[in-house]
Design an enzyme around this catalytic site. Structure first.
Site, PDB file in Angstrom:
ATOM      1  CG  ASN A  18      -0.287   0.156   2.529  1.00  0.00           C
ATOM      2  OD1 ASN A  18       0.424   1.151   2.730  1.00  0.00           O
ATOM      3  ND2 ASN A  18      -0.484  -0.767   3.453  1.00  0.00           N
ATOM      4  CG  ASN A  67      -6.619  -6.490   7.148  1.00  0.00           C
ATOM      5  OD1 ASN A  67      -5.682  -5.792   7.499  1.00  0.00           O
ATOM      6  ND2 ASN A  67      -7.648  -5.993   6.478  1.00  0.00           N
ATOM      7  NE  ARG A  86      -1.917  -8.717   5.942  1.00  0.00           N
ATOM      8  CZ  ARG A  86      -2.732  -7.999   6.706  1.00  0.00           C
ATOM      9  NH1 ARG A  86      -3.179  -6.840   6.281  1.00  0.00           N
ATOM     10  NH2 ARG A  86      -3.115  -8.435   7.893  1.00  0.00           N
ATOM     11  NE  ARG A 133      -4.414  -5.010   0.108  1.00  0.00           N
ATOM     12  CZ  ARG A 133      -3.596  -4.606   1.094  1.00  0.00           C
ATOM     13  NH1 ARG A 133      -3.324  -3.338   1.262  1.00  0.00           N
ATOM     14  NH2 ARG A 133      -3.022  -5.475   1.866  1.00  0.00           N
ATOM     15  CG  HIS A 162      -7.932  -2.345   4.069  1.00  0.00           C
ATOM     16  ND1 HIS A 162      -6.764  -2.642   4.750  1.00  0.00           N
ATOM     17  CD2 HIS A 162      -8.182  -3.413   3.264  1.00  0.00           C
ATOM     18  CE1 HIS A 162      -6.331  -3.831   4.360  1.00  0.00           C
ATOM     19  NE2 HIS A 162      -7.155  -4.325   3.465  1.00  0.00           N
ATOM     20  CG  ASP A 164     -10.041  -0.716   8.455  1.00  0.00           C
ATOM     21  OD1 ASP A 164      -9.278  -0.244   7.591  1.00  0.00           O
ATOM     22  OD2 ASP A 164      -9.710  -1.679   9.185  1.00  0.00           O
ATOM     23  CB  CYS A 256      -5.466  -1.836  11.107  1.00  0.00           C
ATOM     24  SG  CYS A 256      -5.929  -0.591   9.925  1.00  0.00           S
TER      25      CYS A 256
END
Ligand code: ARG
Length: 270
Positions: A18, A67, A86, A133, A162, A164, A256
């Site tokens: 990111n 996540n 990830r 994402r 994201h 959030d 997060c």
């Protein structure tokens, strides 16, 4: 409610997925731990139970428990990460949820979905982000798997990759919302569906002010939330602003680092 967290034992910025992440940036490990601990302590002081997942070496972003999955009661849809960096987290999140008695659903491997980072409930509606994402195609699957109405919102600013990072439900009728992060149709949708929208300027959202969590009448967020004290106060909330500098280097903040597990007795099942 319990909140799932992961202590930063193997945290760092080791790849770039990111625009906030730069591998040449030094993360201060002891400061990261102190910032994380302050968040943990804030939850404990407010009477929230925190549950921990062990961070695995080689998975530096595991600290961002939001996540892991989207959770509703005793059901969850596991994340399928867009980036291979990830994807190694997925079995650990499945295990963490299953050992707490949560039924874990998943989307097909080729569909990206990044859990509560891109899926937030306002009352009974699940607002889901897409564009960076999470794939739009995951939304209908999540809706079916959790049997909830999903509202799809399109993210357009890569800093707010994201949901959030730019949208935060405070209660059943109130959200923090950074309109600049969304396309025009999504902006309209939020304003139409949510009774009380507190608008957040992009530069305040860029300090991770919307990456917040509300517990009763407290909103816990980063230092940038000090700039929202007035509208939050008017809406009946007190602001708890915590330094998050070391996690912002990875594109994350308070929300997060936190996955609310809803439902009672989850810890006992562990
Ligand atoms: N470095 C992490 C990533 O890019 C940060 C995740 C932040 N999490 C969140 N829920 N916004 O995946």
């Amino acid at each position: 409610m319990a909140i799932l967290m992961c202590r930063p034992d193997h945290y760092g910025v080791e790849y770039e997925i990111n625009p906030w992440m730069h591998v040449e940036t030094e993360v201060d490990g002891s400061m990261a731990l102190a910032q994380w601990q302050a968040l943990y302590n804030a939850y404990s002081l407010l009477g929230e139970r925190v549950e921990l997942v062990d961070q695995q070496p080689g998975l530096p972003d595991m600290v961002f428990t939001a996540n892991a999955a989207v959770v509703r009661g005793r059901e969850a849809v596991l994340s399928r990460f867009r980036h291979p960096e990830r994807q190694g987290e997925e079995p650990f999140w499945r295990n963490a949820l299953e050992r707490r008695g949560i039924t874990v659903h998943r989307v097909p491997d080729e569909v990206a979905f990044e859990g509560a980072g891109d899926a937030l409930f306002v009352g009974e509606r699940l607002f889901c982000g897409h564009g960076f994402r999470t794939d739009l195609g995951s939304h209908a699957l999540v809706s079916r798997l959790l049997d909830v109405e999903v509202v799809s919102l399109r993210l357009v600013d890569p800093r707010f990759y994201h949901l959030d990072t730019c949208f935060c439900p405070l209660n059943e009728r109130t959200v923090l919302f950074a309109p600049a992060a969304f396309d025009a149709a999504s902006q309209q949708l939020v304003r139409r569906l949510v009774p009380h929208v507190i608008e957040v300027p992009a530069e305040v959202a860029a300090g991770f002010a919307c990456n917040a969590i509300s517990l009763g009448d407290r909103v816990i967020s980063s230092l940038a939330a000090e700039r929202l004290e007035e509208p939050l106060h008017d809406a009946g909330f007190a602001t708890v602003a915590l330094p998050m500098s070391e996690f912002m280097k990875s594109g994350g903040g308070v929300r997060c680092l936190s996955l609310p597990l809803d439902g009672d007795g989850l810890a006992e099942a562990a």
